[in-house]
Every structure is written in structure tokens, then in C-alpha cells.
Design a protein around this motif. Structure first.
Motif, PDB file in Angstrom:
ATOM      1  N   GLY A 238       2.459  15.354   2.788  1.00  0.00           N
ATOM      2  CA  GLY A 238       2.193  14.854   1.489  1.00  0.00           C
ATOM      3  C   GLY A 238       3.340  13.710   2.146  1.00  0.00           C
ATOM      4  N   ASN A 239       3.983  13.628   2.755  1.00  0.00           N
ATOM      5  CA  ASN A 239       5.308  12.322   2.855  1.00  0.00           C
ATOM      6  C   ASN A 239       4.738  10.854   2.355  1.00  0.00           C
ATOM      7  OD1 ASN A 239       6.654  13.912   3.441  1.00  0.00           O
ATOM      8  ND2 ASN A 239       7.297  13.680   5.340  1.00  0.00           N
TER       9      ASN A 239
ATOM     10  N   GLY B 232       7.316   8.871   8.224  1.00  0.00           N
ATOM     11  CA  GLY B 232       8.063  10.366   7.361  1.00  0.00           C
ATOM     12  C   GLY B 232       8.914   9.694   5.998  1.00  0.00           C
ATOM     13  N   ARG B 233       9.751   9.137   6.070  1.00  0.00           N
ATOM     14  CA  ARG B 233      10.474   8.298   5.185  1.00  0.00           C
ATOM     15  C   ARG B 233       9.622   7.105   4.150  1.00  0.00           C
ATOM     16  NH1 ARG B 233      15.780   5.278   6.066  1.00  0.00           N
ATOM     17  NH2 ARG B 233      16.525   5.177   4.011  1.00  0.00           N
TER      18      ARG B 233
ATOM     19  N   ASN C 119      -1.301   7.506   9.132  1.00  0.00           N
ATOM     20  CA  ASN C 119      -1.899   8.186   8.389  1.00  0.00           C
ATOM     21  C   ASN C 119      -3.571   7.876   8.067  1.00  0.00           C
ATOM     22  OD1 ASN C 119       0.591   8.745   7.326  1.00  0.00           O
ATOM     23  ND2 ASN C 119       0.726   7.421   5.710  1.00  0.00           N
ATOM     24  N   TYR C 120      -3.699   6.211   7.528  1.00  0.00           N
ATOM     25  CA  TYR C 120      -5.613   6.578   8.055  1.00  0.00           C
ATOM     26  C   TYR C 120      -6.521   7.394   9.534  1.00  0.00           C
ATOM     27  CZ  TYR C 120     -10.208   4.218   8.687  1.00  0.00           C
ATOM     28  OH  TYR C 120     -11.610   3.323   8.384  1.00  0.00           O
ATOM     29  N   GLN C 121      -5.629   7.109  10.646  1.00  0.00           N
ATOM     30  CA  GLN C 121      -6.661   7.731  11.098  1.00  0.00           C
ATOM     31  C   GLN C 121      -6.337   9.519  10.696  1.00  0.00           C
ATOM     32  OE1 GLN C 121      -7.565   5.990  14.587  1.00  0.00           O
ATOM     33  NE2 GLN C 121      -8.221   6.182  12.877  1.00  0.00           N
TER      34      GLN C 121
ATOM     35  N   MET D 184       0.936  -1.243  -0.111  1.00  0.00           N
ATOM     36  CA  MET D 184      -0.233  -0.415   0.513  1.00  0.00           C
ATOM     37  C   MET D 184       0.656   1.209   0.099  1.00  0.00           C
ATOM     38  SD  MET D 184      -2.951   0.969   2.609  1.00  0.00           S
ATOM     39  CE  MET D 184      -1.881   1.877   4.447  1.00  0.00           C
ATOM     40  N   ILE D 185       0.460   2.390  -0.968  1.00  0.00           N
ATOM     41  CA  ILE D 185       0.837   3.207  -0.989  1.00  0.00           C
ATOM     42  C   ILE D 185       0.193   4.763  -0.437  1.00  0.00           C
ATOM     43  CG2 ILE D 185       2.113   4.961  -2.216  1.00  0.00           C
ATOM     44  CD1 ILE D 185       3.049   3.059  -4.324  1.00  0.00           C
TER      45      ILE D 185
END
Ligand SMILES: Cc1cc2nc3c(=O)[nH]c(=O)nc-3n(C[C@H](O)[C@H](O)[C@H](O)COP(=O)(O)O)c2cc1C
Ligand SMILES: [Mn+2]
Length: 460
Positions: free
Chosen positions: A142-143, A205-206, A171-173, A134-135
């Protein structure tokens, strides 16, 4: 030519470790058992009953012993080589188009039930896409993030998804708290370095695609998605574009998981809605057999070992740690080191148990004269170099991997706060340190008279 699943298949074939199965195979009812039985060799299925035109690769590699082929080095060198390659980030570059755009299906043309998705285990809740990477993006910065997630087939355009509390879940949260769905692209089928990169847990973030590039030792070419403001690797076989819906939870699981059990993680989990598929004209599908000692865990073991090695090499300003091995089921690790000072091995083990990875709860330190790839040798070190009253230390009340059924679960999958609490254990099976040569001398392993000089083959 860029490295992809096809160059990898050629490499496996060249090394004589690929079997092609041309008899018809039903992915839903037969493929799991076939993959499970092929521990030493990769399988390429080129006749999938009910899925004309499709091929599928699995168990590639099915065991860590085969993984060094992807790195072009010996088994002993693989984990240090992973650390070396990922010392610097690689690069990605946007290109106008690529093979993954040869076929584009949108909206109602999308039907994942026509993909040769296999059912992995007897008690699984049905067929799962097991090789989807998953991307996703942090909506604030935007990372980009790349991570594995099982996708339970629920309809032509719908799957369930397990988002374990790490970066993808974060990210989903962030999206869900704004009431928005999270746009994501899933790629299925690529070079194994993408899988190693996706299973690498590092700082939030990486972009793990830059880790894939570093591992591949080449730039990764990306193409724009059709329905999302996102990019995907141009040489992937299949890409699913879509969104993870906010505040929607449905029953998901069970699924054959890395510990060799089914149940952990199952419950009320989010839902992925698929809006487009892009793929190669002759796409090769990828099914990963999951369990403690099959392909799924290879992708856990190598990056986990490498990230822990990187970390513990720096304990106390520098150590002489040589290698790290993840044990079957990945809740245990073996650290191979030269201990120079009293207590140094314990400091290393404490760091190994509190790394980026949540899985390890058992950490064992052994010396360089122990073959860590031989479990009998590791058990020998535990039984001859451990004073149980001193060298086995348990740490109660630690946060444990939420999918470790041996420890108490708190909260539920799919909801904030899900975790487990339990003990961790350090086993210092190293001999006395270099600073105490007299005691250390007592632990010198025996060698036969004539060792290194007298060879049996000269006498046969
Ligand atoms: C074969 C395999 C399957 C995985 N399945 C899932 C999954 O279903 N859900 C999940 O959240 N993590 C899964 N993971 C673990 C994550 O991909 C992995 O921990 C990764 O480092 C998470 O990335 P992140 O830290 O950037 O979120 C799986 C890993 C592997 C190797
Ligand atoms: Mn990440």
C-alpha cells in the motif's frame, strides 16, 4: 495558506520574472515555441484559443538559475538546502475536501481533448500532458509513490504512458502480474516542490509526497479520490483518476525528451484509461516544455544533484564535497570538493556514477576554487588539472540510462528488461590533495597584485 501554483505565480510576479500573455495562443501549434524562447522568465497564458476559461503556466522555472526563488536562497546554496530540508520526512494529512474538488466530471463527462494540452516539439507524436505527476501504490504494502510520466493524448478518456523501469513501473508490474489494472491518480498543476519531489529517486517504498512536504516545509493536505481508494493533494489544480490497463501496449511517442532528442522510449507502451477528472473551478493548467535546457530538466537537475550530494558526502566516512551540478542533457555531473587524500576524488566520482540515479555517465570533480556554474571554468580545470593518461578513467560495460541513445539498447520500452549498456567516465580535475602541500601549491590560481584592496570603481 498552503503553497500551490497560485502562491508560486504570485512569487514569480513579485520577483519580476513572470510575463502574462493575453493575446490568443493555440497550445497545440504555438505554445511550444513561445515557451522555448522564454528561458529567463515564466509565462502565464490567460487567453488560450479554443479553450475558454483556461489559463496555463509554463517555464516556471525555465532554467535552474531561477529555481532558487522557490527555495528562498542563493544558487550556491540551493542543492545543499534541498539536502537539508529532506533530511527528515514531511507529513501528509487527510482532509474532508479541498479546491481540487470544485468540479467533478465522471465517466462520459470526461474529455481531455478539451484541456489546453500543448504539443511540445515538432516531431512529437501529438499533444502530451507533460506535467502529470502519478500517484501509484505498491499493491503488496500500500506504499505510495509519486513520479512524472508523459501522457500522450489518444482520445477523450485515453492516453499512452511511458513507465520507465523504476518505482512506478515496478508497481505496474506487480499489478500486471496479477492480471489487474493499476489504479492511479495524476495531478497536473501545483507548486514546483511537488515536481522536485516527484523527480526524486530514492528507496522503493518511500512516499515522495512526504518529500514534497519536507521541501515545502509544511504539511501536505490530501483528499480522497472519487473513483479510487487513493488520495491526492487538496490544492492541486487538476486531477485525472483512472487505471493503467494490464497487458495492453500501443504505439506511443515520440516525444521531446530531456537529452534534447525525440526517439528514446518510444514504442509499444502501456495505456492509461481516465475515469474521472476533479479540478478547481478556475483551474490553471500546467504545460512543461521539455528538452535539455528548458523547464523539464530543471526538475531533474535539482533533485538529482541533491541526492548525489547526499550520497557522496558520506563516501569513506565523510568528504568535503560542497556542491553538485547536473550538466545539460543530465548525463553529466560536476562535483565540487576539497580533496584531502590521494584517490579521494575518484572514490567520490565512483559513488556519483552509481547513485540512485541512472542518468550520470560522465562525472567530473573540481576544486572549490572553480566556479561550477561557469562551464568555461570547468573546462579550464579539465585542461589545466588533468593528466589525461592518469585522470580520465573509463568504465566499460556499465548499465546506462535506457534513454541515452549513445549507448547500445537491450530490450524494448514497455517490456521487462529494457536497458542500455555502455561506458561511464570519471574525470578527476582536482588539484593534488591537501596531504601533498608542495604539489598542491603549484596549482594555486593566480591573483592580480592588489587583489581585494584596489577597486576599479574607485578609479573611474
Ligand atoms: C519533466 C520530467 C518528465 C519525466 N517523464 C517521465 C516519463 O514520461 N516516464 C517515466 O517513467 N519517468 C519520467 N520522468 C522521470 C521520473 O519521474 C523520475 O525519475 C522519478 O524519480 C521516478 O520516480 P520513481 O523512482 O519513484 O519511479 C520524468 C521526469 C521529469 C523531471
Ligand atoms: Mn519512488
Amino acid at each position: 495558506m498552503k503553497k500551490d501554483i497560485r502562491t508560486w505565480i504570485d512569487q514569480l510576479r513579485g520577483a519580476g520574472v513572470l510575463d502574462t500573455i493575453s493575446k490568443p495562443v493555440d497550445p497545440r501549434t504555438q505554445m511550444g515555441a513561445l515557451l522555448w524562447q522564454s528561458r529567463e522568465r515564466a509565462l502565464l497564458f490567460d487567453n488560450l484559443a479554443g479553450y475558454p476559461g483556461w489559463r496555463c503556466l509554463g517555464q516556471a522555472p525555465g532554467d535552474v538559475r531561477l529555481a532558487p526563488l522557490a527555495f528562498g536562497c542563493d544558487r550556491n546554496e540551493m542543492v545543499p538546502e534541498f539536502v537539508r530540508r529532506t533530511q527528515e520526512s514531511g507529513t501528509t494529512r487527510l482532509v474532508p475536501s479541498g479546491p481540487v474538488k470544485e468540479r467533478i466530471l465522471k465517466g462520459d463527462e470526461v474529455d481531455i481533448t478539451k484541456l489546453p494540452i500543448h504539443q511540445c516539439g515538432i516531431r512529437d507524436g501529438g499533444p502530451f500532458i507533460s506535467a502529470g505527476l502519478m500517484i501509484s501504490k505498491d499493491p503488496d504494502t500500500g506504499n505510495r509513490n509519486l513520479s512524472f510520466h508523459r501522457l500522450q493524448m489518444k482520445g477523450p478518456r485515453k492516453t499512452g504512458i511511458l513507465l520507465y523501469p523504476r518505482h512506478g513501473w515496478t508497481n505496474y508490474q506487480k499489478h500486471e502480474s496479477k492480471g489487474e489494472s493499476m489504479p492511479v491518480a495524476f495531478m497536473i498543476g501545483h507548486h514546483p516542490m511537488y515536481y522536485f519531489a516527484a523527480a526524486t529517486t530514492t528507496d522503493y517504498g518511500r512516499d515522495e509526497l512526504t518529500i514534497a512536504s519536507a521541501l515545502l516545509e509544511e504539511e501536505v493536505e490530501m483528499v480522497k479520490c472519487e473513483t479510487l481508494d487513493m488520495e491526492v493533494p487538496a490544492q492541486a489544480e487538476v486531477v485525472l483518476e483512472g487505471e493503467i490497463l494490464p497487458h495492453v501496449r500501443e504505439e506511443e511517442g515520440p516525444f521531446s525528451e530531456f537529452q534534447d532528442y525525440y526517439l528514446a522510449g518510444a514504442g509499444q507502451n502501456p495505456v492509461f484509461q481516465i475515469n474521472a477528472i476533479t479540478m478547481r473551478g478556475d483551474a490553471i493548467f500546467k504545460n512543461i516544455q521539455n528538452g535539455a535546457e528548458v523547464e523539464g530538466c530543471v526538475y531533474h537537475k535539482v533533485p538529482m544533484s541533491a541526492q548525489i550530494l547526499r550520497r557522496i558526502r558520506n563516501v569513506g566516512g565523510g568528504t568535503q564535497v560542497k556542491n553538485v551540478l547536473a550538466l545539460p542533457g543530465i548525463f553529466g555531473i560536476v562535483v565540487q570538493m576539497n580533496s584531502r587524500y590521494y584517490g579521494e576524488a575518484r572514490n567520490v566520482l565512483m559513488a556519483a556514477l552509481s547513485s540512485e540515479y541512472q542518468h550520470p555517465k560522465v562525472a567530473i570533480a573540481v576544486d572549490e576554487d572553480v566556479d561550477i556554474f561557469n562551464y568555461a571554468d570547468v573546462l579550464w580545470a579539465i585542461s589545466t588539472r588533468v593528466n589525461p593518461a592518469e585522470d580520465i578513467i573509463t568504465i566499460p560495460g556499465a548499465k546506462i540510462h535506457a534513454m541515452d541513445p549513445s549507448c547500445q539498447e537491450v530490450g524494448k520500452p514497455g517490456a521487462p528488461g529494457w536497458h542500455r549498456v555502455g561506458g561511464k567516465v570519471m574525470i578527476d580535475a582536482t588539484k593534488p590533495p591537501e596531504c601533498d602541500p608542495a604539489r598542491r601549491f603549484e596549482f594555486e590560481r593566480l591573483q592580480p597584485m592588489g587583489a581585494g584592496k584596489v577597486r576599479l570603481e574607485d578609479f573611474l
